[in-house]
Enzyme design. Structure first.
Site, PDB file in Angstrom:
ATOM      1  CE1 TYR A   1      -3.687   2.054   0.557  1.00 37.74           C
ATOM      2  CE2 TYR A   1      -2.563   3.238   2.753  1.00 37.74           C
ATOM      3  CZ  TYR A   1      -3.323   2.821   1.721  1.00 37.74           C
ATOM      4  OH  TYR A   1      -5.135   4.274   1.568  1.00 37.74           O
TER       5      TYR A   1
ATOM      6  CB  THR B   1     -10.990  10.166   6.088  1.00 43.87           C
ATOM      7  OG1 THR B   1     -10.233  10.981   5.860  1.00 43.87           O
ATOM      8  CG2 THR B   1     -12.455  11.086   6.240  1.00 43.87           C
TER       9      THR B   1
HETATM   10  P1  NAD Z   1     -12.700   1.468   0.827  1.00 45.21           P
HETATM   11  O1  NAD Z   1     -11.962   0.771   0.919  1.00 45.21           O
HETATM   12  O2  NAD Z   1     -13.719   2.044   1.609  1.00 45.21           O
HETATM   13  O3  NAD Z   1     -13.393   2.184  -0.958  1.00 45.21           O
HETATM   14  C1  NAD Z   1     -12.006   2.142  -1.770  1.00 45.21           C
HETATM   15  C2  NAD Z   1     -12.545   1.454  -2.971  1.00 45.21           C
HETATM   16  O4  NAD Z   1     -11.796   0.871  -4.235  1.00 45.21           O
HETATM   17  C3  NAD Z   1     -13.803   0.025  -2.732  1.00 45.21           C
HETATM   18  O5  NAD Z   1     -15.026   0.262  -3.464  1.00 45.21           O
HETATM   19  C4  NAD Z   1     -13.157  -1.252  -3.343  1.00 45.21           C
HETATM   20  O6  NAD Z   1     -14.029  -2.199  -3.806  1.00 45.21           O
HETATM   21  C5  NAD Z   1     -12.799  -0.407  -4.947  1.00 45.21           C
HETATM   22  N1  NAD Z   1     -11.509  -0.781  -5.287  1.00 45.21           N
HETATM   23  C6  NAD Z   1     -10.734  -0.359  -4.484  1.00 45.21           C
HETATM   24  N2  NAD Z   1      -9.436  -1.664  -5.799  1.00 45.21           N
HETATM   25  C7  NAD Z   1     -10.039  -1.681  -6.699  1.00 45.21           C
HETATM   26  C8  NAD Z   1      -9.533  -2.305  -8.342  1.00 45.21           C
HETATM   27  N3  NAD Z   1      -8.564  -2.374  -8.700  1.00 45.21           N
HETATM   28  N4  NAD Z   1     -10.269  -1.937  -9.217  1.00 45.21           N
HETATM   29  C9  NAD Z   1     -11.833  -1.138  -8.523  1.00 45.21           C
HETATM   30  N5  NAD Z   1     -12.574  -0.377  -7.698  1.00 45.21           N
HETATM   31  C10 NAD Z   1     -12.077  -0.859  -6.467  1.00 45.21           C
HETATM   32  O7  NAD Z   1     -11.977   2.678   1.395  1.00 45.21           O
HETATM   33  P2  NAD Z   1     -11.314   4.652   1.554  1.00 45.21           P
HETATM   34  O8  NAD Z   1     -11.612   4.220   3.298  1.00 45.21           O
HETATM   35  O9  NAD Z   1     -13.720   4.682   0.860  1.00 45.21           O
HETATM   36  O10 NAD Z   1     -10.601   4.667   0.570  1.00 45.21           O
HETATM   37  C11 NAD Z   1     -10.624   5.259  -0.373  1.00 45.21           C
HETATM   38  C12 NAD Z   1      -9.461   5.933  -0.775  1.00 45.21           C
HETATM   39  O11 NAD Z   1      -8.922   6.953  -0.634  1.00 45.21           O
HETATM   40  C13 NAD Z   1      -8.340   4.963  -1.541  1.00 45.21           C
HETATM   41  O12 NAD Z   1      -8.062   4.767  -2.537  1.00 45.21           O
HETATM   42  C14 NAD Z   1      -7.711   5.531   0.174  1.00 45.21           C
HETATM   43  O13 NAD Z   1      -6.107   4.957  -0.294  1.00 45.21           O
HETATM   44  C15 NAD Z   1      -7.853   6.946   0.553  1.00 45.21           C
HETATM   45  N6  NAD Z   1      -7.407   7.105   1.620  1.00 45.21           N
HETATM   46  C16 NAD Z   1      -8.347   6.752   2.473  1.00 45.21           C
HETATM   47  C17 NAD Z   1      -7.947   7.240   3.850  1.00 45.21           C
HETATM   48  C18 NAD Z   1      -9.234   7.145   5.334  1.00 45.21           C
HETATM   49  O14 NAD Z   1      -8.850   7.465   6.045  1.00 45.21           O
HETATM   50  N7  NAD Z   1     -10.100   6.846   4.054  1.00 45.21           N
HETATM   51  C19 NAD Z   1      -6.800   7.761   4.323  1.00 45.21           C
HETATM   52  C20 NAD Z   1      -5.966   7.407   2.773  1.00 45.21           C
HETATM   53  C21 NAD Z   1      -5.907   7.183   1.859  1.00 45.21           C
END
Ligand code: NAD
Ligand code: UDP
Length: 346
Positions: free
Chosen positions: A169, A199
């Site tokens: 990651y 978040t």
């Molecule tokens: P989450 O796991 O709820 O959502 C990720 C989404 O991406 C899911 O719907 C999943 O099915 C989809 N996904 C994963 N791999 C995929 C692929 N190969 N093809 C198509 N779809 C795919 O996570 P989140 O918290 O909503 O995070 C969303 C984004 O924000 C991510 O990229 C994550 O790295 C980034 N992020 C989130 C946070 C946080 O605190 N929530 C912090 C830093 C970065």
């Protein structure tokens, strides 16, 4: 809602209705069925955009999209972004949020996680380039690893283990940033990179595995609260509505904003403080149980958000106690529905 076959693409976008709404922006949200992605889709629809959600449903779910499916401006393509995308019609904005964000989830298939970060970002950048669309990359505070500089400004290059369980990651997201840089540089693409800090909020999965959802669900069920390590490690928690506002401000920012921008809440808590807050709010009788600290778990994390304040006039406005109360109400509702479903089956 209309579903689209990934091989045929979103052909039926080119309808008379579409022509009538030609002033409307079309946004593609990869990862749109996930926690942050579904909030972003909703916000874009509320603004009057047409939204195409692309997701492989690894950690996303249709329940997050039900409310959005009523209108004709929303469509869903089931597709894994590690494969190239063919989308007919114009796209003005591409948001790349596709990637499981919870450590236990992204570590389930680390090779796929790396492919998602690298091949997925590459495919979405290519799509944005072909469409002349703006590109948003959901990067992460994990690019700072276990930081030696505190709080973390964007200039800090991080302290990441390239050979460990979090590397798929952390290094994947770092490689994705490099691709964003190179596409902006070589192809004059407008690229905006947000480094998102922890978040939380409604629409997280109950079994997501991240600390906020774990603690709230454990407290509501009266289960032991799982403290990893000493519980003295820190994180800074941002409520989802604040983050989505920051993402939109960054995406729409002018051409002077070319470098990554930290988006997060700079108020820092230990995990023990978080557990006390959750127990206090829920009135739970849960005890604390000590568990092993995951390998390479960062000891401290807090964003320096000076750049976001200056460039975007953005800072979070939701206090942790208020955001937790809304998130707890969401999970309480989920648990009630699940219990009702189970008693119907019994
Ligand atoms: P989450 O796991 O709820 O959502 C990720 C989404 O991406 C899911 O719907 C999943 O099915 C989809 N996904 C994963 N791999 C995929 C692929 N190969 N093809 C198509 N779809 C795919 O996570 P989140 O918290 O909503 O995070 C969303 C984004 O924000 C991510 O990229 C994550 O790295 C980034 N992020 C989130 C946070 C946080 O605190 N929530 C912090 C830093 C970065
Ligand atoms: N954590 C914890 N109990 C849990 C889940 C996580 O104590 O049930 C800790 C974890 O070790 C880390 C912090 O909470 O120090 C934040 O973990 P999370 O997985 O939410 O996010 P990340 O480590 O990616 O910042």
């Amino acid at each position: 809602m209309r579903k689209y076959d990934e091989n045929r693409g979103a052909v039926s976008f080119e309808t008379a209705k579409r022509a009538k709404r030609s002033a409307r922006k079309t946004a593609l949200v990869a990862g749109g069925a996930g926690f942050l992605g579904s909030h972003l889709c909703k916000r874009l629809l509320d603004e009057g955009c047409s939204v195409v959600c692309v997701d492989n449903f690894q950690t996303g779910r249709t329940a997050n999209l039900v409310e959005l499916m009523t209108g004709t401006s929303f469509s869903v393509i089931r597709h894994d972004v590690i494969q190239p995308l063919k989308i007919d019609g114009s796209i003005d904005e591409v948001y790349n949020l596709a990637c499981a964000a919870s450590p236990p989830k992204y570590q389930q298939d680390p090779i796929h996680t790396m492919q998602t970060c690298v091949n997925g970002t590459l495919n979405l950048l290519e799509l944005a380039r072909a469409k002349g669309a703006r590109f948003f990359q959901a990067s992460t505070s994990e690019v700072y690893g276990d930081p030696m500089v505190h709080p973390q400004p964007e200039e800090y290059h991080g302290n990441v283990n390239p050979y460990g369980p979090r590397s798929c990651y952390d290094e994947g997201k770092r490689a994705a940033e490099a691709l964003c840089h190179d596409f902006a540089d070589r192809f004059d693409l407008t690229v905006k990179v947000a480094r998102i800090f922890n978040t939380y909020g409604p629409q997280m999965l109950a079994d997501d595995g991240r600390v906020v959802s774990n603690f709230i669900v454990q407290a509501l069920k009266g289960d032991p609260i799982t403290i990893y390590g000493s519980g003295d490690q820190t994180r800074s928690f941002c409520y989802v509505d604040d983050l989505i506002e920051g993402i939109l401000r960054l995406m729409r920012s002018d051409d002077r904003v070319t470098t990554p921008v930290n988006l997060g809440n700079p108020v820092e808590f230990t995990m023990l403080q978080l557990a006390e807050l959750v127990i206090g709010q829920t009135g739970s009788s849960s005890s604390l149980v000590s568990c092993a600290l995951p390998v390479d778990d960062p000891r401290q994390r807090r964003p320096d958000i000076s750049r976001a304040k200056e460039a975007l006039d953005w800072e979070p406005t939701t206090m942790l106690a208020d955001g937790l109360a809304k998130t707890t109400a969401y999970f309480a509702d989920q648990i009630t529905h699940e219990n009702a479903r189970l008693s119907e089956l019994a």
